[in-house]
Design a protein around this motif. Structure first.
Motif, mmCIF file in Angstrom:
data_model
loop_
_atom_site.group_PDB
_atom_site.id
_atom_site.type_symbol
_atom_site.label_atom_id
_atom_site.label_comp_id
_atom_site.label_asym_id
_atom_site.label_seq_id
_atom_site.Cartn_x
_atom_site.Cartn_y
_atom_site.Cartn_z
ATOM 1 N N ASP A 79 -4.138 0.921 2.663
ATOM 2 C CA ASP A 79 -4.717 0.348 1.424
ATOM 3 C C ASP A 79 -3.895 -0.532 0.631
ATOM 4 O O ASP A 79 -3.172 -0.409 0.162
ATOM 5 C CB ASP A 79 -5.237 1.596 0.454
ATOM 6 C CG ASP A 79 -6.094 1.223 -0.630
ATOM 7 O OD1 ASP A 79 -6.163 0.023 -0.979
ATOM 8 O OD2 ASP A 79 -6.574 2.366 -1.087
ATOM 9 N N ALA A 80 -4.350 -1.977 0.608
ATOM 10 C CA ALA A 80 -3.888 -3.003 0.107
ATOM 11 C C ALA A 80 -3.996 -2.863 -1.407
ATOM 12 O O ALA A 80 -2.793 -3.214 -2.077
ATOM 13 C CB ALA A 80 -4.467 -4.227 0.619
ATOM 14 N N LEU A 81 -5.107 -2.264 -1.877
ATOM 15 C CA LEU A 81 -5.095 -2.174 -3.355
ATOM 16 C C LEU A 81 -3.954 -1.365 -3.924
ATOM 17 O O LEU A 81 -3.633 -1.249 -4.978
ATOM 18 C CB LEU A 81 -6.387 -1.877 -3.784
ATOM 19 C CG LEU A 81 -6.938 -1.962 -5.296
ATOM 20 C CD1 LEU A 81 -6.215 -3.120 -5.866
ATOM 21 C CD2 LEU A 81 -8.201 -1.709 -5.592
ATOM 22 N N LEU A 82 -3.975 0.069 -3.190
ATOM 23 C CA LEU A 82 -3.085 0.900 -3.371
ATOM 24 C C LEU A 82 -1.540 0.353 -3.658
ATOM 25 O O LEU A 82 -0.746 0.686 -4.584
ATOM 26 C CB LEU A 82 -3.180 2.094 -2.796
ATOM 27 C CG LEU A 82 -2.131 3.231 -2.809
ATOM 28 C CD1 LEU A 82 -2.313 3.827 -3.864
ATOM 29 C CD2 LEU A 82 -2.252 4.302 -1.760
ATOM 30 N N ALA A 83 -1.248 -0.293 -2.736
ATOM 31 C CA ALA A 83 0.069 -0.797 -2.450
ATOM 32 C C ALA A 83 0.104 -1.923 -3.841
ATOM 33 O O ALA A 83 1.314 -2.020 -4.547
ATOM 34 C CB ALA A 83 0.195 -1.725 -1.257
ATOM 35 N N ALA A 84 -0.763 -2.868 -4.024
ATOM 36 C CA ALA A 84 -0.814 -3.648 -5.090
ATOM 37 C C ALA A 84 -0.801 -3.012 -6.660
ATOM 38 O O ALA A 84 0.044 -3.279 -7.402
ATOM 39 C CB ALA A 84 -1.975 -4.519 -5.349
ATOM 40 N N SER A 85 -1.374 -1.906 -6.773
ATOM 41 C CA SER A 85 -1.335 -0.983 -7.992
ATOM 42 C C SER A 85 0.008 -0.347 -8.288
ATOM 43 O O SER A 85 0.590 -0.536 -9.235
ATOM 44 C CB SER A 85 -2.336 0.247 -7.942
ATOM 45 O OG SER A 85 -1.993 1.050 -6.931
ATOM 46 N N GLN A 86 0.852 -0.224 -7.195
ATOM 47 C CA GLN A 86 2.221 0.400 -7.220
ATOM 48 C C GLN A 86 2.852 -0.848 -7.808
ATOM 49 O O GLN A 86 4.112 -0.728 -8.636
ATOM 50 C CB GLN A 86 2.653 1.000 -6.052
ATOM 51 C CG GLN A 86 1.787 2.410 -5.657
ATOM 52 C CD GLN A 86 2.432 3.034 -4.212
ATOM 53 O OE1 GLN A 86 3.509 2.524 -4.117
ATOM 54 N NE2 GLN A 86 1.618 3.868 -3.854
ATOM 55 N N PHE A 87 2.698 -1.918 -7.208
ATOM 56 C CA PHE A 87 3.589 -3.037 -7.624
ATOM 57 C C PHE A 87 3.377 -3.450 -9.060
ATOM 58 O O PHE A 87 4.282 -3.843 -9.833
ATOM 59 C CB PHE A 87 3.126 -4.265 -6.693
ATOM 60 C CG PHE A 87 3.872 -5.596 -7.093
ATOM 61 C CD1 PHE A 87 5.280 -5.713 -6.667
ATOM 62 C CD2 PHE A 87 3.151 -6.694 -7.505
ATOM 63 C CE1 PHE A 87 5.763 -7.078 -6.852
ATOM 64 C CE2 PHE A 87 4.017 -7.908 -8.082
ATOM 65 C CZ PHE A 87 5.246 -7.949 -7.701
ATOM 66 N N VAL A 88 1.914 -3.220 -9.383
ATOM 67 C CA VAL A 88 1.739 -3.732 -10.950
ATOM 68 C C VAL A 88 2.556 -2.830 -11.708
ATOM 69 O O VAL A 88 3.203 -3.356 -12.734
ATOM 70 C CB VAL A 88 0.265 -3.541 -11.281
ATOM 71 C CG1 VAL A 88 -0.047 -3.788 -12.902
ATOM 72 C CG2 VAL A 88 -0.639 -4.681 -10.342
ATOM 73 N N SER A 89 2.592 -1.527 -11.520
ATOM 74 C CA SER A 89 3.405 -0.683 -12.357
ATOM 75 C C SER A 89 5.039 -0.918 -12.285
ATOM 76 O O SER A 89 5.756 -1.141 -13.196
ATOM 77 C CB SER A 89 3.169 0.820 -12.060
ATOM 78 O OG SER A 89 4.094 1.598 -12.498
ATOM 79 N N ALA A 90 5.426 -1.356 -10.993
ATOM 80 C CA ALA A 90 6.934 -1.723 -10.772
ATOM 81 C C ALA A 90 6.979 -2.809 -11.735
ATOM 82 O O ALA A 90 8.368 -3.059 -12.102
ATOM 83 C CB ALA A 90 7.107 -1.644 -9.249
ATOM 84 N N VAL A 91 6.338 -3.948 -11.649
ATOM 85 C CA VAL A 91 6.803 -5.136 -12.313
ATOM 86 C C VAL A 91 6.798 -4.883 -13.854
ATOM 87 O O VAL A 91 8.007 -5.408 -14.515
ATOM 88 C CB VAL A 91 5.680 -6.136 -12.163
ATOM 89 C CG1 VAL A 91 5.954 -7.340 -13.022
ATOM 90 C CG2 VAL A 91 5.781 -6.668 -10.940
#
Length: 418
Positions: free
Chosen positions: A238-250
């Motif tokens: 899931d590309a959006l799941l990965a992106a959501s984790q990145f948003v939080s990490a940033v």
């Protein structure tokens, strides 16, 4: 001694009429018919007051008022006059007209200047015409950081590269001749609308800038696999799941670096953007602003983002790609652009003498002054944007506020040209 407000209003309204989208804001793209009309108007106004007028090898327009010492380094004043699509009448134009009006006052009052004064009118500051990596082109050509490769790298909305568009405009770009020796310029001074709400919300007509925050921009692509919403959870990429984790990490990374830096993921492009499918692709765009040059020492944000993305790939099986967007010719967050302090102090005294309320503003956006500050002693003056709106047909600056900002520039130039 003060500037002529009626004349300033006439200039702003005249240039606003040079738009390809009448009734829908100002659209004056680089190397367009509207660009030529605006340049012709500015050039004519320069010639009326006896300036020596020319264009450099990158179509930047100059007007020079000779000094008593013609071999001395010049005081350069001005801004850009191009706009975004469906923009406003003040962004850039206000600073160009400010420079013109200052030199009109010098001409009408026979003010003697030891140092030559040059007005600069730039037509390619906005990155929207050719993409975000191509902005502040005139000032980068001026200081020598614009490259030949950039002229052929990207295309505008009409399918032309910058070099092709300039050729149609009637110019063969010559970056070598456009570059100026930094020792030949004593100061660069730019007036600009704030593009933020601080001055307007506090009823403050003048903003004095001590530094402009540095900028870092990144794109991150997340490559997953398309699947129906019924696909088993354990098998998904899931590309959006990965992106959501990145948003939080940033957010966690930037927050952990301290008060001298801010940043976020401000934009997501999702494909397919549907409740029926697991997204197979997401592009996230990151913007970072740095306010403290010292805090950047020893910090490599690119490596920290790469480490986070590698961890996300392990957890989600989604491949990632980090791309640095060098909008101003640099990568990783650039340090703040520091303005010349002695001129800031002079402008404080000018505001107090003229009884103008002023504020120190150090959280502005990128401008040509951000580029010149690394090479030339530079200063900026802000005037208010109504409700902080810019790059929009509703962009507005009260003319009385603009008048005060130009008066501050006038008295600064009078002081430092001696």
């Amino acid at each position: 001694m003060k500037v002529n407000l009626d004349r300033i209003i006439r200039d702003i309204e005249t240039l606003a009429a040079f738009t390809s989208t009448p009734g829908q804001g100002v659209t004056r793209s680089s190397y367009s018919k509207e660009d030529k009309l605006a340049k012709a108007y500015i050039k004519n106004e320069m010639e009326k007051i006896g300036l020596n007028v020319w264009e450099d090898g990158f179509s930047t327009l100059f007007g020079r008022r000779e000094g008593k010492n013609p071999d001395a380094p010049v005081i350069m004043i001005g801004s850009h006059y191009d706009s975004v699509v469906n923009g406003g009448a003040f962004d850039g134009t206000a600073g160009t007209i400010a420079a013109l009006e200052v030199l009109r006052v010098f001409h009408e009052n026979n003010i003697e200047n030891e140092f030559p004064i040059e007005m600069i009118a730039m037509n390619a500051e906005e990155g929207e015409t050719f993409g975000p990596s191509t902005g502040v082109s005139n000032s980068r050509a001026l200081v020598g950081t614009l490259t030949e490769e950039e002229l052929d790298k990207v295309k505008n909305r009409h399918g032309l590269t910058k070099r092709e568009a300039m050729k149609e405009y009637g110019l063969i770009p010559d970056l070598k001749s456009a570059k100026r020796d930094k020792e030949s310029i004593r100061n660069f001074i730019e007036l600009h609308i704030e593009q933020g709400p601080i001055l307007d919300s506090t009823d403050t007509p003048v903003g004095l800038i001590e530094y402009i925050p540095g900028i870092g921009r990144y794109k991150v692509n997340f490559h997953g696999e398309l699947a129906d919403s019924t696909a088993p959870m354990a098998n998904r990429k899931d590309a959006l799941l990965a992106a959501s984790q990145f948003v939080s990490a940033v957010n966690q990374i930037i927050d952990g670096l301290g008060e001298g830096i801010t940043g976020m993921v401000g934009e997501l492009d999702i494909s397919p953007n549907s409740h029926q499918f697991v997204p197979d692709f997401v592009q996230a765009k990151v913007e970072v602003r740095t306010f403290d040059a010292e805090m950047l020492q020893g910090i490599n944000l690119h490596d920290q983002l790469t480490e986070v993305l590698n961890e996300i790939t392990k957890r989600t099986n989604v491949k990632t790609e980090l791309i640095e967007m060098a909008r101003i010719g640099y990568s990783n967050p650039t340090p703040p652009s520091v303005m010349l302090k002695e001129n800031v102090d002079i402008m404080k005294e000018i505001c107090e003498k003229l009884n103008y309320k002023y504020a120190i503003i150090n959280n502005g956006t990128g401008h040509d002054a951000m580029i010149t500050a690394d090479f030339i002693p530079t200063n900026m003056i802000y005037v208010p944007s109504k409700d902080g709106v810019s790059h929009h047909p509703d962009e507005w600056t009260d003319y009385e506020d603009l008048e005060k900002g130009i008066n501050v520039m006038l008295h600064l130039v009078m002081e430092i040209c001696k």
